[in-house]
Scaffold this active site. Sequence first.
Site, PDB file in Angstrom:
ATOM      1  N   PRO A 192     -12.783  85.953  43.423  1.00  0.00           N
ATOM      2  CA  PRO A 192     -13.692  85.315  42.461  1.00  0.00           C
ATOM      3  C   PRO A 192     -13.689  83.797  42.648  1.00  0.00           C
ATOM      4  CG  PRO A 192     -12.061  86.734  41.373  1.00  0.00           C
ATOM      5  CD  PRO A 192     -11.597  86.495  42.777  1.00  0.00           C
TER       6      PRO A 192
ATOM      7  N   HIS B 166      -7.450  87.745  44.619  1.00  0.00           N
ATOM      8  CA  HIS B 166      -7.319  88.470  43.361  1.00  0.00           C
ATOM      9  C   HIS B 166      -6.110  89.397  43.280  1.00  0.00           C
ATOM     10  CE1 HIS B 166      -8.592  89.896  39.563  1.00  0.00           C
ATOM     11  NE2 HIS B 166      -9.889  89.829  39.740  1.00  0.00           N
TER      12      HIS B 166
ATOM     13  N   SER C  12     -16.698  92.141  33.934  1.00  0.00           N
ATOM     14  CA  SER C  12     -15.415  91.617  33.472  1.00  0.00           C
ATOM     15  C   SER C  12     -15.654  90.534  32.430  1.00  0.00           C
ATOM     16  CB  SER C  12     -14.603  91.040  34.639  1.00  0.00           C
ATOM     17  OG  SER C  12     -13.333  90.604  34.202  1.00  0.00           O
ATOM     18  N   GLN C  13     -14.937  90.644  31.317  1.00  0.00           N
ATOM     19  CA  GLN C  13     -14.965  89.598  30.297  1.00  0.00           C
ATOM     20  C   GLN C  13     -13.856  88.599  30.602  1.00  0.00           C
ATOM     21  OE1 GLN C  13     -15.374  89.680  25.574  1.00  0.00           O
ATOM     22  NE2 GLN C  13     -13.386  90.455  26.196  1.00  0.00           N
TER      23      GLN C  13
ATOM     24  N   TYR D 269      -7.154  96.665  46.319  1.00  0.00           N
ATOM     25  CA  TYR D 269      -7.210  95.443  47.116  1.00  0.00           C
ATOM     26  C   TYR D 269      -6.721  95.618  48.559  1.00  0.00           C
ATOM     27  CZ  TYR D 269      -8.034  93.138  42.665  1.00  0.00           C
ATOM     28  OH  TYR D 269      -8.572  92.775  41.463  1.00  0.00           O
TER      29      TYR D 269
ATOM     30  N   SER E  80      -6.960  95.497  30.407  1.00  0.00           N
ATOM     31  CA  SER E  80      -5.582  95.112  30.673  1.00  0.00           C
ATOM     32  C   SER E  80      -4.606  96.158  30.146  1.00  0.00           C
ATOM     33  CB  SER E  80      -5.281  93.760  30.014  1.00  0.00           C
ATOM     34  OG  SER E  80      -3.907  93.449  30.126  1.00  0.00           O
TER      35      SER E  80
END
Length: 657
Positions: free
Chosen positions: A130, A363, A580-581, A117, A481
């Site tokens: 997002p 984010h 991404s879920q 980032y 994660s």
Amino acid sequence: MPKTGVGQPAILMHKKHMPTRREYVRNGGLDEDDDIANPIHLKPLPKLPVPPLKQSLNKYLRSLKPIISTEQYERTRAIVHEFGRDGGNGELLQQKLLEYVEKTTNWSYDWWLNDMYLKIRLPLPIHVNPGMVFPKQHFSDEGQRLRFAAKLISGILDYKVIIDAKALPVDRARHNKPGQPMCMEQYYRLFSSYRVPGLVKDELVSPTSSVMPEPEHIIVVCNNQFFVLDVIINFKRLSDQDLVSQLKRIVDSSTEETDPSIGFLTAMSRTDWARARMKLMENSTNRDSLDMIERCIFVLCLDAPMDHPPAEVGKPMDADDEPLALQMLHGGGVGMNAGNRWFDKTMQFIIGTDGTCGLNYEHSPSEGVAVVQLVEHLLRYIDSETHKRKLTRAQSICELPYPRRLRWKLTSYTIDDIQRATLTLDESVNDLDLKLIRFTVFGKNFPKSQNMSPDAFIQIALQLTYYRMYGKITHTYESASTRRFQLGRVDNIRSASCEALAFAKAMVSEEEVPIEKKMQLLHETIEFQTDNCIQTILGHGFDCHFLGLREVNSEHGDPTPEIFTDLSFIESNQFRLSTSQVLTKLDTFMCYGPVVADGYGTAYNPHEDYILFAITSFKSHPDTDSFVFRTHLKQSLMDMFNLCNSSNNNFQIYKEG
């Protein structure tokens, strides 16, 4: 007040107000024996492990094999073997990394945050932040919208009390060592965090920082004008009715002045915004205004209508909701609500007069899981007509101080910066190609019925889709994660495998491949993908490991090893599928832009009986098309569904239509 340089927060210190855990318990917030995310009450989580060097090198080579040519693979394999030989450069860097681990809580955290980032120079809207769409509301008039906004503010403040008291119940793993506690630090960065632009690298300022005071105000943006709304006055929170009164004052006065919208500056490239911010802060009025924005709890954007289809109560989300997603991602462009934003703020809630609502979030402080938990709390809070507040409420204040409009002293340089920002933002807005799918043939219950991981099933469908379009599979990023470890964030699950390639070839082969063979390949692909996921969440992914080896090498000032300058390594980090879920039981969805010019961004939320997808690409690239990708994704999902049913002698075969 002295000037604040680029990369430093424009912050004024003042006294913090935070309820203690005992006070929160006494007011009914939780039971005395509840498990909370306070380090004093929990055993420390384990540290993120450093995987064995040869293990990561083998995984890296395995990820390359189905994608690059045989000749390129053999060249890269020789480079990798030289790096990993006994006594070689890799072993030396591995030892240095292991020594570094002993000095830190999480060896990858800062390096990962910078790489993912803070060093990225692209603008935040579309490329980084997002958007999330909430169920559409039906506001009969402005008063109803402001009442909804007031409830949202109150719900956030409720949640923030729990966060400030470190009183959130600890998340626990549901699979693979179920019950294992998870790191909760991401939740505590949701509010009052701020990303400060820098010339080379941004800075994330969060509540854990000693220079960040505890705020008592939010920023409300209406008609591109910024207002300070104190939500705590004389140590007491405003009631919902007081909040409605204050919001009405803001709406009424927002049309009185029409200064150029300063918010456009936050949509610039990070380096350009850093320079523009330096110019702004040469004036004390601007410094004070920036300080109020940077220190606020969150930003609330009261948007003008964007000519969306009329709200239909109870109507499910589908492709017609694409304009709502675009509104949350970037505000619709300069002529719409893009100036009604401040993209640097972590939490930015959006409520339109036409019933659209959602958020845009920066984010870097947190992953989607923390944001989703907050959203679920807010929507339950707003929808509950019988909710009774457990905390003491402020009595109605007869004479509320008017919300304060933020003032700006704009030079010709800043006005030019705003003009440039509007041009580049509109180019990006017009370039984004977004398509949604509400896939209703099946949801996550179907893969479960086949003893398959729903996430792995979807990932393989994405690889099959890419193969249909391009005749190959591609390097793919899927967030995994690592919150089982102290300060855990994410590593990367790479779903492009030899197994996925073999399955994709079999599914689109012109020659007839027996159903039994296809099912065997599907099971092998799912098995590898599931095992890869488990290894990654347990700290054995190779992406963060490679990042650590590169960074420890750089910090010692050594020449970059050839393994990290090799074409294969450079290409392996060009993620043409960024996925991404985002799990939530609510009928909401998240969306984000691609991470490379010729790639796709794909967020998905599998429900029990349907799956929501948000697919993005850039219109300017001739090789990508979100509509075509959507069409092939539907076909891939149905082909895999039909394959499983055929193998099970279940002849409920679906065709595209």
